[in-house]
Design an enzyme around this catalytic site. Structure first.
Site, PDB file in Angstrom:
ATOM      1  N   ARG A  40     -14.813   1.918  -9.350  1.00 24.06           N
ATOM      2  CA  ARG A  40     -15.099   1.908  -7.915  1.00 24.06           C
ATOM      3  C   ARG A  40     -15.811   3.201  -7.557  1.00 24.06           C
ATOM      4  O   ARG A  40     -15.263   4.292  -7.776  1.00 24.06           O
ATOM      5  CB  ARG A  40     -13.805   1.807  -7.117  1.00 24.06           C
ATOM      6  N   LYS A  42      -7.045   1.891  -5.861  1.00 26.26           N
ATOM      7  CA  LYS A  42      -7.453   1.673  -7.248  1.00 26.26           C
ATOM      8  C   LYS A  42      -8.809   2.324  -7.485  1.00 26.26           C
ATOM      9  O   LYS A  42      -9.671   2.321  -6.607  1.00 26.26           O
ATOM     10  CB  LYS A  42      -7.542   0.167  -7.530  1.00 26.26           C
ATOM     11  N   GLU A 100       0.990  -9.522  -8.111  1.00 23.36           N
ATOM     12  CA  GLU A 100       1.079  -8.161  -8.639  1.00 23.36           C
ATOM     13  C   GLU A 100       2.416  -7.957  -9.330  1.00 23.36           C
ATOM     14  O   GLU A 100       3.469  -8.259  -8.758  1.00 23.36           O
ATOM     15  CB  GLU A 100       0.986  -7.132  -7.505  1.00 23.36           C
ATOM     16  N   GLY A 138       0.794  -1.217   0.000  1.00 22.88           N
ATOM     17  CA  GLY A 138       0.000   0.000   0.000  1.00 22.88           C
ATOM     18  C   GLY A 138       0.830   1.273   0.000  1.00 22.88           C
ATOM     19  O   GLY A 138       0.298   2.360   0.217  1.00 22.88           O
ATOM     20  N   GLY A 139       2.132   1.149  -0.259  1.00 21.51           N
ATOM     21  CA  GLY A 139       2.955   2.337  -0.453  1.00 21.51           C
ATOM     22  C   GLY A 139       3.516   2.966   0.807  1.00 21.51           C
ATOM     23  O   GLY A 139       4.345   3.871   0.731  1.00 21.51           O
ATOM     24  N   HIS A 153      -2.551   5.022  -3.943  1.00 24.05           N
ATOM     25  CA  HIS A 153      -2.567   3.574  -3.761  1.00 24.05           C
ATOM     26  C   HIS A 153      -3.966   2.996  -3.622  1.00 24.05           C
ATOM     27  O   HIS A 153      -4.132   1.841  -3.235  1.00 24.05           O
ATOM     28  CB  HIS A 153      -1.677   3.156  -2.580  1.00 24.05           C
ATOM     29  N   ARG A 162      -5.748 -13.282  -0.927  1.00 20.77           N
ATOM     30  CA  ARG A 162      -7.182 -13.155  -0.646  1.00 20.77           C
ATOM     31  C   ARG A 162      -7.936 -12.941  -1.956  1.00 20.77           C
ATOM     32  O   ARG A 162      -7.329 -12.742  -2.999  1.00 20.77           O
ATOM     33  CB  ARG A 162      -7.413 -11.929   0.254  1.00 20.77           C
ATOM     34  N   TYR A 170      14.177   1.646  -8.981  1.00 19.15           N
ATOM     35  CA  TYR A 170      12.888   2.321  -9.081  1.00 19.15           C
ATOM     36  C   TYR A 170      12.461   2.387 -10.543  1.00 19.15           C
ATOM     37  O   TYR A 170      13.179   2.920 -11.393  1.00 19.15           O
ATOM     38  CB  TYR A 170      12.985   3.733  -8.492  1.00 19.15           C
ATOM     39  N   GLU A 175       4.383  -8.183  -5.354  1.00 18.14           N
ATOM     40  CA  GLU A 175       3.781  -8.736  -4.142  1.00 18.14           C
ATOM     41  C   GLU A 175       2.737  -9.762  -4.538  1.00 18.14           C
ATOM     42  O   GLU A 175       2.260  -9.738  -5.663  1.00 18.14           O
ATOM     43  CB  GLU A 175       3.045  -7.625  -3.354  1.00 18.14           C
TER      44      GLU A 175
HETATM   45  C1  MV4 Z   1       7.539   0.060  -7.033  1.00 16.85           C
HETATM   46  C2  MV4 Z   1       7.392   1.159  -7.899  1.00 16.85           C
HETATM   47  C3  MV4 Z   1       8.447   1.440  -8.760  1.00 16.85           C
HETATM   48  N1  MV4 Z   1       9.551   0.686  -8.727  1.00 16.85           N
HETATM   49  N2  MV4 Z   1       8.667  -0.672  -7.039  1.00 16.85           N
HETATM   50  C4  MV4 Z   1       3.530   0.853  -4.526  1.00 16.85           C
HETATM   51  C5  MV4 Z   1       2.860   0.015  -3.515  1.00 16.85           C
HETATM   52  C6  MV4 Z   1       3.654  -1.177  -3.356  1.00 16.85           C
HETATM   53  N3  MV4 Z   1       2.789  -2.296  -3.411  1.00 16.85           N
HETATM   54  C7  MV4 Z   1       4.655  -1.186  -4.449  1.00 16.85           C
HETATM   55  N4  MV4 Z   1       4.566   0.082  -5.113  1.00 16.85           N
HETATM   56  C8  MV4 Z   1       5.454   0.461  -6.076  1.00 16.85           C
HETATM   57  N5  MV4 Z   1       6.581  -0.274  -6.157  1.00 16.85           N
HETATM   58  C9  MV4 Z   1       9.647  -0.342  -7.897  1.00 16.85           C
HETATM   59  N6  MV4 Z   1      10.771  -1.069  -7.863  1.00 16.85           N
HETATM   60  C10 MV4 Z   1       6.221   1.906  -7.856  1.00 16.85           C
HETATM   61  C11 MV4 Z   1       5.236   1.561  -6.925  1.00 16.85           C
HETATM   62  C12 MV4 Z   1       4.058   2.377  -6.958  1.00 16.85           C
HETATM   63  C13 MV4 Z   1       2.833   1.847  -7.369  1.00 16.85           C
HETATM   64  C14 MV4 Z   1       2.674   0.517  -7.732  1.00 16.85           C
HETATM   65  C15 MV4 Z   1       1.459   0.013  -8.113  1.00 16.85           C
HETATM   66  C16 MV4 Z   1       0.353   0.845  -8.164  1.00 16.85           C
HETATM   67  C17 MV4 Z   1       0.475   2.156  -7.817  1.00 16.85           C
HETATM   68  C18 MV4 Z   1       1.705   2.684  -7.417  1.00 16.85           C
HETATM   69  C19 MV4 Z   1       1.808   4.031  -7.084  1.00 16.85           C
HETATM   70  C20 MV4 Z   1       3.016   4.521  -6.687  1.00 16.85           C
HETATM   71  C21 MV4 Z   1       4.138   3.713  -6.624  1.00 16.85           C
END
Ligand code: MV4
Length: 450
Positions: A342, A242, A280, A169-170, A240, A296, A207, A292
């Site tokens: 949603r 949806k 994901e 969830g960030g 974060h 569920r 990143y 991740e």
């Molecule tokens: C990342 C990313 C960019 N690069 N990992 C956000 C929540 C967490 N579950 C993982 N997330 C991210 N991981 C890398 N290596 C960008 C995000 C991210 C994100 C991912 C999915 C949906 C929305 C997002 C919003 C901001 C950042």
């Protein structure tokens, strides 16, 4: 029949639209239902429709929907033989899953061990590496100190992202664009992780700057049969959360979909996973990276149901009862297109929550329109919980028909007395980037800030 008998009575440990969704599956399967509710939800639709209901505590979730002892007592009193945790609340709580088992009841979900394994993001990633699932390049395990953070960042290459091991969830996530930002990012990620999850362990990844969020739905039984039901594109999000999800993803073709699908099936089967789950991924420049796994059923599961024709909640209940999966991968055909909007009870521009009485309610209908909602005219949305009050789920023979139908259905939807984000969805259904499918995880936030 060689398959094991289903449950007689399921306790649904949740509220709102998802409780109703689960209740409907139970009814159609001839399984009796027990609703549990807080004092604030006594007038809720899932309580009205359930065969029995038990009040498990006051309005705050900690004292009701997160109150494990109260929920287990309710299951004992009513003689429920299984507990469905829904989404959020106790759905990914390994301690609760274990307690349910120790009570001689079935937790409708994976084993506590699988929940634990995926809850720890470093262990989840290590597991996926062993199973040959592609992951984001990053640290081998936890980052111990600032020197370790700096050395790892230089090895990975900038920009890097520091993430909480117990995260999701960030929260506890920090980017460093160069050497000088590493120590600050490390310290901030640590303290946020500690504050949010009670565990300050963090790890590091390269990143990805403009990825899409694409997730694969899986379904497995306890005999090693694992299938996938294709992907969902959940890139349209804000903070974060949806907002709009699609199946299939407008960014993939069949070749890449099938390649990803077979990797996922093999991993899930080898893990010995049982139940429904979601892997994901971040998708950028034609490459997938595992992030991740959710152990569920998910809020956006209905779009997968519409393009596959498979009732995921019924299948989830059947495999939890120990039944063998009757569907094979060959039976899965992705047909047409589905979108979920949603509908949150929030102002469409300020996103300020808007609880209160629904004074007028009229849901859209017609071909290809599904509404999953606990709303009714006169219902009072309590202020204590998540603002999701309805899901508009639309099917079309292709993406273009689906979007036109979303637009049409939104125009029919009447929810008076509260603010909802329906006007935002109306805007999305007209946006050129949405129509062309050209968006990433940052698209909506950029749009809202411009
Ligand atoms: C990342 C990313 C960019 N690069 N990992 C956000 C929540 C967490 N579950 C993982 N997330 C991210 N991981 C890398 N290596 C960008 C995000 C991210 C994100 C991912 C999915 C949906 C929305 C997002 C919003 C901001 C950042």
């Amino acid at each position: 029949m060689s398959n094991k008998p289903l449950f007689e009575k399921i306790l649904i440990a949740n509220r709102g639209e998802i409780a109703l969704r689960i209740l409907r599956a139970c009814r159609e399967m001839g399984i009796k239902t027990v609703a549990v509710h807080s004092t604030a939800d006594a007038d809720s639709m899932h309580v009205r429709l359930a065969d029995e209901s038990v009040c498990i505590g006051p309005a705050p979730s900690r004292e009701s929907y997160l109150n494990m002892a109260a929920i287990l007592s309710a299951a004992d009193i009513t003689g429920a033989d299984a507990i469905h945790p829904g989404v959020g609340f106790l759905s990914e709580n390994a301690t609760f899953a274990r307690m349910v088992e120790e009570h001689g009841k079935v937790f409708i979900g994976p084993t506590p061990e699988h929940i634990e394994m995926m809850g720890d993001k470093i262990t989840a990633k290590k597991t996926m590496i062993e199973l040959k699932v592609p992951v984001v390049p990053g640290s081998e395990g936890a980052i111990k100190d600032e020197a370790h953070a700096l050395a790892t960042a230089e090895q990975i290459g900038f920009p890097v992202l520091i993430k909480a091991t117990s995260g999701g969830g960030g929260k506890g996530m920090k980017v460093a664009y160069n050497k000088s930002e590493v120590s600050q990012a490390f310290k901030l990620a640590r303290s946020e992780a500690k504050a949010n999850f009670g565990n300050d362990e963090v790890y590091m990844e390269r990143y990805l700057s403009r990825p899409r969020h694409i997730e694969v739905q899986v379904l497995a039984d306890q005999y090693g049969n694992a299938i996938n039901l294709g992907e969902r594109d959940c890139s349209i999000q804000r903070r974060h959360q949806k907002i709009w999800e699609e199946a299939p993803s407008p960014a993939l073709n069949n070749e890449i979909r099938e390649k990803l699908g077979s990797i996922v099936n093999e991993a899930i089967s080898k893990m010995g996973y049982r139940g429904v789950g979601t892997l994901e991924f971040l998708y950028e420049n034609g490459e997938f990276f595992f992030m991740e796994m959710n152990t569920r059923i998910q809020v956006e599961h209905p779009i997968t149901e519409l393009v596959t024709g498979i009732d995921l909640v019924k299948e989830q209940i059947k495999v939890a009862a120990g039944q063998k999966l009757e569907i094979t991968q060959q039976d899965i055909k992705i047909t047409g297109h589905a979108i979920e909007c949603r509908i949150n009870a929030e102002h469409a521009e300020s996103f300020i929550p808007s609880p209160g009485e629904v004074t007028r309610y009229h849901a859209p209908g017609g071909w290809g329109v599904r509404i999953d909602s606990h709303l009714y005219q006169g219902y009072r949305i309590p202020p204590h919980y998540d603002s999701l009050v309805a899901k508009l789920i639309v099917y079309g023979h292709d993406r273009s028909e689906c979007i036109n139908r979303v637009d049409r259905a939104l125009k029919e939807y009447v929810i008076d007395g509260i603010d909802t984000i329906i006007p935002l969805h109306q805007r999305l259904a007209q946006e050129p980037d949405i129509l062309s499918g050209d968006y990433d995880i940052h698209w909506l936030e950029k749009k809202l800030n411009s």
